[in-house]
Design a protein around this motif. Structure first.
Motif, PDB file in Angstrom:
ATOM      1  N   MET A  24      17.417  40.598  97.571  1.00 52.68           N
ATOM      2  CA  MET A  24      16.936  39.205  97.608  1.00 52.68           C
ATOM      3  C   MET A  24      16.416  38.878  99.008  1.00 52.68           C
ATOM      4  N   LYS A  25      15.238  38.252  99.029  1.00 49.06           N
ATOM      5  CA  LYS A  25      14.681  37.881 100.332  1.00 49.06           C
ATOM      6  C   LYS A  25      15.345  36.589 100.846  1.00 49.06           C
ATOM      7  N   PHE A  26      15.500  36.528 102.165  1.00 46.49           N
ATOM      8  CA  PHE A  26      16.049  35.342 102.828  1.00 46.49           C
ATOM      9  C   PHE A  26      14.912  34.593 103.520  1.00 46.49           C
ATOM     10  N   PHE A  27      14.671  33.349 103.114  1.00 42.90           N
ATOM     11  CA  PHE A  27      13.750  32.487 103.850  1.00 42.90           C
ATOM     12  C   PHE A  27      14.587  31.412 104.547  1.00 42.90           C
ATOM     13  N   ALA A  58      21.897  35.408  94.285  1.00 43.87           N
ATOM     14  CA  ALA A  58      21.751  36.869  94.361  1.00 43.87           C
ATOM     15  C   ALA A  58      22.343  37.519  93.108  1.00 43.87           C
ATOM     16  N   ARG A  59      23.480  37.006  92.649  1.00 44.08           N
ATOM     17  CA  ARG A  59      24.128  37.562  91.455  1.00 44.08           C
ATOM     18  C   ARG A  59      23.216  37.442  90.233  1.00 44.08           C
ATOM     19  N   LEU A  60      22.457  36.340  90.183  1.00 46.63           N
ATOM     20  CA  LEU A  60      21.577  36.114  89.037  1.00 46.63           C
ATOM     21  C   LEU A  60      20.245  36.856  89.157  1.00 46.63           C
ATOM     22  N   GLY A  61      20.014  37.457  90.324  1.00 46.14           N
ATOM     23  CA  GLY A  61      18.782  38.242  90.483  1.00 46.14           C
ATOM     24  C   GLY A  61      17.571  37.435  90.910  1.00 46.14           C
ATOM     25  N   ALA A  62      17.798  36.285  91.567  1.00 43.69           N
ATOM     26  CA  ALA A  62      16.653  35.511  92.086  1.00 43.69           C
ATOM     27  C   ALA A  62      15.934  36.357  93.144  1.00 43.69           C
ATOM     28  N   ASP A  63      14.624  36.163  93.268  1.00 41.30           N
ATOM     29  CA  ASP A  63      13.851  36.973  94.217  1.00 41.30           C
ATOM     30  C   ASP A  63      14.060  36.543  95.661  1.00 41.30           C
ATOM     31  N   VAL A  64      14.169  35.223  95.852  1.00 44.39           N
ATOM     32  CA  VAL A  64      14.242  34.655  97.197  1.00 44.39           C
ATOM     33  C   VAL A  64      15.238  33.509  97.211  1.00 44.39           C
ATOM     34  N   CYS A  65      15.920  33.352  98.340  1.00 47.01           N
ATOM     35  CA  CYS A  65      16.750  32.158  98.526  1.00 47.01           C
ATOM     36  C   CYS A  65      16.309  31.561  99.855  1.00 47.01           C
ATOM     37  N   THR A  66      15.881  30.301  99.837  1.00 44.13           N
ATOM     38  CA  THR A  66      15.540  29.666 101.106  1.00 44.13           C
ATOM     39  C   THR A  66      16.697  28.764 101.495  1.00 44.13           C
ATOM     40  N   MET A  67      17.169  28.936 102.727  1.00 41.27           N
ATOM     41  CA  MET A  67      18.375  28.189 103.094  1.00 41.27           C
ATOM     42  C   MET A  67      18.237  27.467 104.425  1.00 41.27           C
ATOM     43  N   PRO A  68      18.866  26.301 104.538  1.00 42.38           N
ATOM     44  CA  PRO A  68      18.885  25.608 105.817  1.00 42.38           C
ATOM     45  C   PRO A  68      19.633  26.496 106.821  1.00 42.38           C
ATOM     46  N   PRO A  69      19.268  26.455 108.114  1.00 42.56           N
ATOM     47  CA  PRO A  69      19.946  27.288 109.108  1.00 42.56           C
ATOM     48  C   PRO A  69      21.463  27.150 109.080  1.00 42.56           C
ATOM     49  N   ALA A  70      21.976  25.959 108.759  1.00 42.73           N
ATOM     50  CA  ALA A  70      23.434  25.764 108.732  1.00 42.73           C
ATOM     51  C   ALA A  70      24.083  26.632 107.659  1.00 42.73           C
ATOM     52  N   VAL A  71      23.403  26.818 106.545  1.00 43.40           N
ATOM     53  CA  VAL A  71      23.957  27.650 105.464  1.00 43.40           C
ATOM     54  C   VAL A  71      23.895  29.123 105.873  1.00 43.40           C
TER      55      VAL A  71
END
Ligand code: G3P
Length: 214
Positions: free
Chosen positions: A1-4, A175-188
């Motif tokens: 999974m990509k991290f944005f 990630a468990r569900l197989g999403a391609d990307v997760c975009t997260m706030p820096p705090a997360v």
């Protein structure tokens, strides 16, 4: 999974890039407003440090306005992705951008049905907002499950970009569900590092190391 990283703050972006785990950046008008800088200044800063996809959102709500803004944004750098809202004009613009070879991120998605529309229009990414669904007592992650399944059923190439992420378990579940990307706030992103046993373990190693003859 990509991290944005979901921020327009250049210092936060630089930090995530330095960690070597930042695959891209997503922004929206609210995040740009928080910087106190002009949109042009924010774009210039981000484009200078990020090689992966950078989502920049149009603010026009009509088809012609979206096309004009989106084409201008896409000219800034090859890795710019034009972010458009999930409206009728937005879906029409998505199809037009796709036909012109411009990448798109369809935002403000709150249902699997809306995600189907974005895939049909050839969107590069769909952004379901899971935190905002949780906020109104709807299970946000349920639509990620549905969208991933539906896209796989028909081999749509649109990537599922999990947005409106509020805590590390959203990232793990995505990630468990197989999403391609997760975009997260820096705090997360920061919280993903944390575990008390890591801190305790490191302190113990360093303490024991003191007794090793030098
Ligand atoms: O970038 C879109 C999305 O991630 C916004 O999140 O926290 O404002 O619901 P939030």
């Amino acid at each position: 999974m990509k991290f944005f990283v979901d921020t327009a703050d250049i210092n936060q972006i630089k930090e995530a890039v330095a960690w070597g785990i930042c695959d891209g950046v997503t922004t929206n008008p609210s995040l740009v407003a928080k910087t106190g800088k002009s949109f042009d200044a924010v774009i210039e800063e981000i484009c200078e440090v990020v090689d992966g996809p950078i989502s920049l959102e149009v603010t026009a709500t009509d088809f012609d306005g979206m096309m004009e803004q989106g084409r201008a944004l896409a000219k800034t750098k090859d890795n710019v992705v034009v972010k458009v809202p999930l409206t009728k004009d937005g879906i029409r613009a998505t199809r037009a951008f796709t036909d012109e070879g411009i990448k798109t991120n369809v935002t403000l998605c709150f249902s699997a049905g809306q995600a189907l529309l974005a895939a049909k229009a050839g969107a590069s990414y769909i952004s379901p907002f899971i935190g905002r669904l949780d906020d109104v007592s709807n299970e946000g992650m349920a639509i990620i499950d549905d969208i991933v399944t539906i896209y796989r059923n028909y081999e749509f190439t649109t990537e599922v970009l999990v947005a409106s992420v509020r805590h590390p378990m959203h990232v793990v579940e995505a990630a468990r569900l197989g999403a391609d990307v997760c975009t997260m706030p820096p705090a997360v992103l920061d919280k993903l590092f944390k575990h008390p046993l890591t801190d305790i373990g490191l302190a113990r190693f360093l303490k024991d190391w003191e007794s090793v003859p030098k």
